[in-house]
Design an enzyme around this catalytic site. Sequence first.
Site, PDB file in Angstrom:
ATOM      1  N   CYS A   2       0.837  -1.209   0.000  1.00 34.21           N
ATOM      2  CA  CYS A   2       0.000   0.000   0.000  1.00 34.21           C
ATOM      3  C   CYS A   2       0.867   1.253   0.000  1.00 34.21           C
ATOM      4  O   CYS A   2       1.964   1.261   0.555  1.00 34.21           O
ATOM      5  CB  CYS A   2      -0.895   0.014   1.230  1.00 34.21           C
ATOM      6  SG  CYS A   2      -1.898  -1.456   1.448  1.00 34.21           S
ATOM      7  N   ARG A  27       4.667  -0.530  -6.318  1.00 31.24           N
ATOM      8  CA  ARG A  27       4.589  -1.255  -5.054  1.00 31.24           C
ATOM      9  C   ARG A  27       3.532  -2.354  -5.089  1.00 31.24           C
ATOM     10  O   ARG A  27       3.534  -3.250  -4.243  1.00 31.24           O
ATOM     11  CB  ARG A  27       4.263  -0.283  -3.915  1.00 31.24           C
ATOM     12  CG  ARG A  27       5.347   0.745  -3.663  1.00 31.24           C
ATOM     13  CD  ARG A  27       4.849   1.885  -2.792  1.00 31.24           C
ATOM     14  NE  ARG A  27       4.577   1.457  -1.427  1.00 31.24           N
ATOM     15  CZ  ARG A  27       5.427   1.552  -0.415  1.00 31.24           C
ATOM     16  NH1 ARG A  27       6.631   2.049  -0.618  1.00 31.24           N
ATOM     17  NH2 ARG A  27       5.094   1.171   0.795  1.00 31.24           N
ATOM     18  N   TRP A  74      -3.350  -2.530  -1.274  1.00 29.98           N
ATOM     19  CA  TRP A  74      -3.144  -3.945  -1.559  1.00 29.98           C
ATOM     20  C   TRP A  74      -3.951  -4.704  -0.527  1.00 29.98           C
ATOM     21  O   TRP A  74      -3.697  -4.621   0.664  1.00 29.98           O
ATOM     22  CB  TRP A  74      -1.657  -4.282  -1.465  1.00 29.98           C
ATOM     23  CG  TRP A  74      -1.301  -5.677  -1.881  1.00 29.98           C
ATOM     24  CD1 TRP A  74      -1.138  -6.138  -3.157  1.00 29.98           C
ATOM     25  CD2 TRP A  74      -1.023  -6.786  -1.013  1.00 29.98           C
ATOM     26  NE1 TRP A  74      -0.782  -7.471  -3.138  1.00 29.98           N
ATOM     27  CE2 TRP A  74      -0.707  -7.896  -1.842  1.00 29.98           C
ATOM     28  CE3 TRP A  74      -1.008  -6.960   0.368  1.00 29.98           C
ATOM     29  CZ2 TRP A  74      -0.381  -9.143  -1.312  1.00 29.98           C
ATOM     30  CZ3 TRP A  74      -0.689  -8.203   0.887  1.00 29.98           C
ATOM     31  CH2 TRP A  74      -0.381  -9.280   0.046  1.00 29.98           C
ATOM     32  N   ASN A  99      -1.658   2.036   5.871  1.00 31.55           N
ATOM     33  CA  ASN A  99      -0.849   0.889   5.454  1.00 31.55           C
ATOM     34  C   ASN A  99      -0.653  -0.021   6.660  1.00 31.55           C
ATOM     35  O   ASN A  99      -0.485   0.464   7.781  1.00 31.55           O
ATOM     36  CB  ASN A  99       0.536   1.324   4.969  1.00 31.55           C
ATOM     37  CG  ASN A  99       0.495   2.120   3.688  1.00 31.55           C
ATOM     38  OD1 ASN A  99      -0.541   2.238   3.048  1.00 31.55           O
ATOM     39  ND2 ASN A  99       1.644   2.666   3.312  1.00 31.55           N
ATOM     40  N   GLY A 100      -0.626  -1.332   6.443  1.00 32.11           N
ATOM     41  CA  GLY A 100      -0.323  -2.248   7.536  1.00 32.11           C
ATOM     42  C   GLY A 100      -1.561  -2.943   8.073  1.00 32.11           C
ATOM     43  O   GLY A 100      -2.616  -2.978   7.433  1.00 32.11           O
ATOM     44  N   GLU A 481      15.023 -19.196  -8.292  1.00 25.16           N
ATOM     45  CA  GLU A 481      14.734 -17.813  -8.678  1.00 25.16           C
ATOM     46  C   GLU A 481      14.113 -17.759 -10.080  1.00 25.16           C
ATOM     47  O   GLU A 481      13.186 -16.979 -10.330  1.00 25.16           O
ATOM     48  CB  GLU A 481      16.021 -16.985  -8.629  1.00 25.16           C
ATOM     49  CG  GLU A 481      15.913 -15.571  -9.164  1.00 25.16           C
ATOM     50  CD  GLU A 481      14.973 -14.670  -8.383  1.00 25.16           C
ATOM     51  OE1 GLU A 481      14.702 -13.557  -8.867  1.00 25.16           O
ATOM     52  OE2 GLU A 481      14.493 -15.065  -7.289  1.00 25.16           O
ATOM     53  N   LYS A 485      10.411 -16.215 -10.909  1.00 22.49           N
ATOM     54  CA  LYS A 485      10.160 -15.153 -11.888  1.00 22.49           C
ATOM     55  C   LYS A 485       9.057 -15.560 -12.861  1.00 22.49           C
ATOM     56  O   LYS A 485       8.179 -14.767 -13.199  1.00 22.49           O
ATOM     57  CB  LYS A 485      11.448 -14.825 -12.662  1.00 22.49           C
ATOM     58  CG  LYS A 485      12.454 -14.043 -11.867  1.00 22.49           C
ATOM     59  CD  LYS A 485      11.981 -12.635 -11.591  1.00 22.49           C
ATOM     60  CE  LYS A 485      12.607 -12.080 -10.332  1.00 22.49           C
ATOM     61  NZ  LYS A 485      12.097 -12.600  -9.085  1.00 22.49           N
ATOM     62  N   GLU A 488       5.665 -15.549 -11.078  1.00 25.85           N
ATOM     63  CA  GLU A 488       5.273 -14.207 -10.639  1.00 25.85           C
ATOM     64  C   GLU A 488       4.582 -13.421 -11.738  1.00 25.85           C
ATOM     65  O   GLU A 488       3.568 -12.751 -11.485  1.00 25.85           O
ATOM     66  CB  GLU A 488       6.515 -13.417 -10.196  1.00 25.85           C
ATOM     67  CG  GLU A 488       6.948 -13.640  -8.772  1.00 25.85           C
ATOM     68  CD  GLU A 488       8.134 -12.763  -8.405  1.00 25.85           C
ATOM     69  OE1 GLU A 488       8.113 -12.169  -7.319  1.00 25.85           O
ATOM     70  OE2 GLU A 488       9.083 -12.661  -9.207  1.00 25.85           O
ATOM     71  N   HIS A 504      13.664 -38.462  -6.871  1.00 29.16           N
ATOM     72  CA  HIS A 504      13.020 -38.599  -5.570  1.00 29.16           C
ATOM     73  C   HIS A 504      11.608 -38.018  -5.566  1.00 29.16           C
ATOM     74  O   HIS A 504      11.076 -37.673  -4.503  1.00 29.16           O
ATOM     75  CB  HIS A 504      13.868 -37.946  -4.483  1.00 29.16           C
ATOM     76  CG  HIS A 504      15.193 -38.612  -4.290  1.00 29.16           C
ATOM     77  ND1 HIS A 504      15.327 -39.879  -3.772  1.00 29.16           N
ATOM     78  CD2 HIS A 504      16.449 -38.175  -4.586  1.00 29.16           C
ATOM     79  CE1 HIS A 504      16.609 -40.208  -3.738  1.00 29.16           C
ATOM     80  NE2 HIS A 504      17.309 -39.192  -4.227  1.00 29.16           N
ATOM     81  N   LYS A 603       5.332  -4.898  -4.222  1.00 32.32           N
ATOM     82  CA  LYS A 603       6.780  -4.720  -4.320  1.00 32.32           C
ATOM     83  C   LYS A 603       7.448  -4.704  -2.956  1.00 32.32           C
ATOM     84  O   LYS A 603       8.382  -5.429  -2.702  1.00 32.32           O
ATOM     85  CB  LYS A 603       7.077  -3.401  -5.057  1.00 32.32           C
ATOM     86  CG  LYS A 603       8.557  -3.125  -5.271  1.00 32.32           C
ATOM     87  CD  LYS A 603       9.150  -4.105  -6.249  1.00 32.32           C
ATOM     88  CE  LYS A 603      10.617  -3.866  -6.495  1.00 32.32           C
ATOM     89  NZ  LYS A 603      11.199  -4.913  -7.336  1.00 32.32           N
TER      90      LYS A 603
END
Length: 608
Positions: A2, A27, A74, A99-100, A481, A485, A488, A504, A603
């Site tokens: 946010c 963000r 968000w 925010n939060g 990674e 990506k 995402e 396995h 973000k």
Amino acid sequence: MCGIVAGVSYRNIVPILTEGLRRMEYRGYDSCGVAVVDDGQLKRSRTVKRVQDLIRQTEEDEVKGSTGIAHTRWATHGAPEIRNTHPLFSNNQIAVVHNGIIENYAAIKEELIGKGYEFVSQTDTEVIAHLVHYYYKGDLLGAVENVLRRIRGAFALAISCKDEPGRIVAARVAAPLVIALGENENFVASDPMALAGVTDRYIYLEDGDVADVRQQSAEIYNLQGDQFVRVERPVSVVQGFSQNIALGPYTHYMQKEIFEQPQAISDTLEGVVGISSSIFGHETPAMFKRLKRVLILACGTSYYAGMVAKYWLESLAKVPCDVEIASEYRYRESVPDKDTLVLTISQSGETADTLAALEHAKSLGMDMTMTICNVATSAMVKRTRAHYITRAGVEIGVASTKAFTTQLAALFLMTSAIAKEKGLLSEEEEKARLKDMRHLPEAMRAILEKENEIKEWASVFAQKNNALFLGRGMHYPIALEGALKLKEISYLHAEGYPAGELKHGPLALVDAEMPVVTVAPNDELLEKLKGNMEEVRARKGELFVFSDQGCNIQPSEGMHVIQLPENYAVLSPILHVIPLQLLAYHTAIAKGTDVDKPRNLAKSVTTE
């Protein structure tokens, strides 16, 4: 996550507020809104679309005023719907952006309902609005101070009142917030970049601060004991936020930031003329001599950077290393060790879980603390004894690229400094490592020239539903990674595995519809990796291999190969991640997803 931008001005503030929201779109958000005090009334516009839609809506609604608050949300409590979109009102008198998370909102909500307050949203934020209204007796600052005594959690707030035009009250606890000082106007923002071009003078609020912001002043108070006491905070001059915001010739910020990596690495290593522990701070020589272990705390992409560092630290510096997901570490019982260096890694330096994990480690008596971070003014830097600031510059794309590679460069430098402090790095080795690191930008540019070849592969991936990424040794985190990506930004399900783990379990998934990306550098594990690749081919899996010089892996049926120009030895992870970034980017383009603002993601993750 946010974003907050608010302020008091001599002019119509709405264009400044909405431009600030636009600058914070990176963000991540799913709704946005703005509210102003105009002629003794609160007016607002809200949308579950983009900031550009909000701008059009404010024009249609004729929302104008010199005092206002704005927000990109968000969603946490409540779906991304208009009723949950900030700013939220109480009795058309109090407006709040937040925010939060407020941890004790449920109990306060029940109390307020008992007092006759009607809740129209599903958010925890509405509790704040009604609680401010309940305590308001003609002084907004006094009402907010009473609220701060009641609520618990990690949050940043900006609040206005229709009866006090020309005044904003803001507060922060464990969430970033700054005061921006202008000429005959003052602002509040969760990110200084929101006000780039408006001012370059900022006051970074500290935990527990509440600010009374007016057109000609910004007074700050902090709760000490039972009373809020006036405090002074230093003014920082921060310039250059806007220099890298333009897209230029690129289609998306992610593409731009992938191609900025050579310069970002060069900037991050600028001024490093020798490998020395002192470049991390004046306390680090003693800490590096003393340490017996390293504990790395991080989240997401930064966690994978830490996993690569573990291989480097244990092989090059001979130091045992544990890498922990910050959100897990803080909630489990662990065995503290005062001779452990606690290292946090964060792009923003405001990641809530990592900050909390750091404080938890400190509470256990581990006093050797260090961070690798991209923001010099962040909470992470302020709360650690040593730091290295990567110079990736502004990273707007939600999927991290240049922040990751600059973190790796800093971690390799740190590993070498520890090795030198412990007598494990000769003068010749130091010169060789510096030479190799200075070569990184050139090597990166050569890899970026492979973009068109990688783009051809992306058209295949865009038609698939799943993908596997394989790596061995220090390239296993790079496989993780690469998979991160891809999922995402393209929403294609992808998983990274150590190649030796195929038999396995994951091998059961391999068939002709499962593309398998393999990171295959010419190292001591190459022959074993080739055996794993044959396991895939035997199950009719289609391999997409990124090799490098000397690997001798030839394209054939079911085996696609792109050879990177050189062999990069111990620095290979920094280089091999670049083609994986490009593969994810072009797959997302082929699928038509929103590359820079992927759904459901943020973000800077400043909530738990």
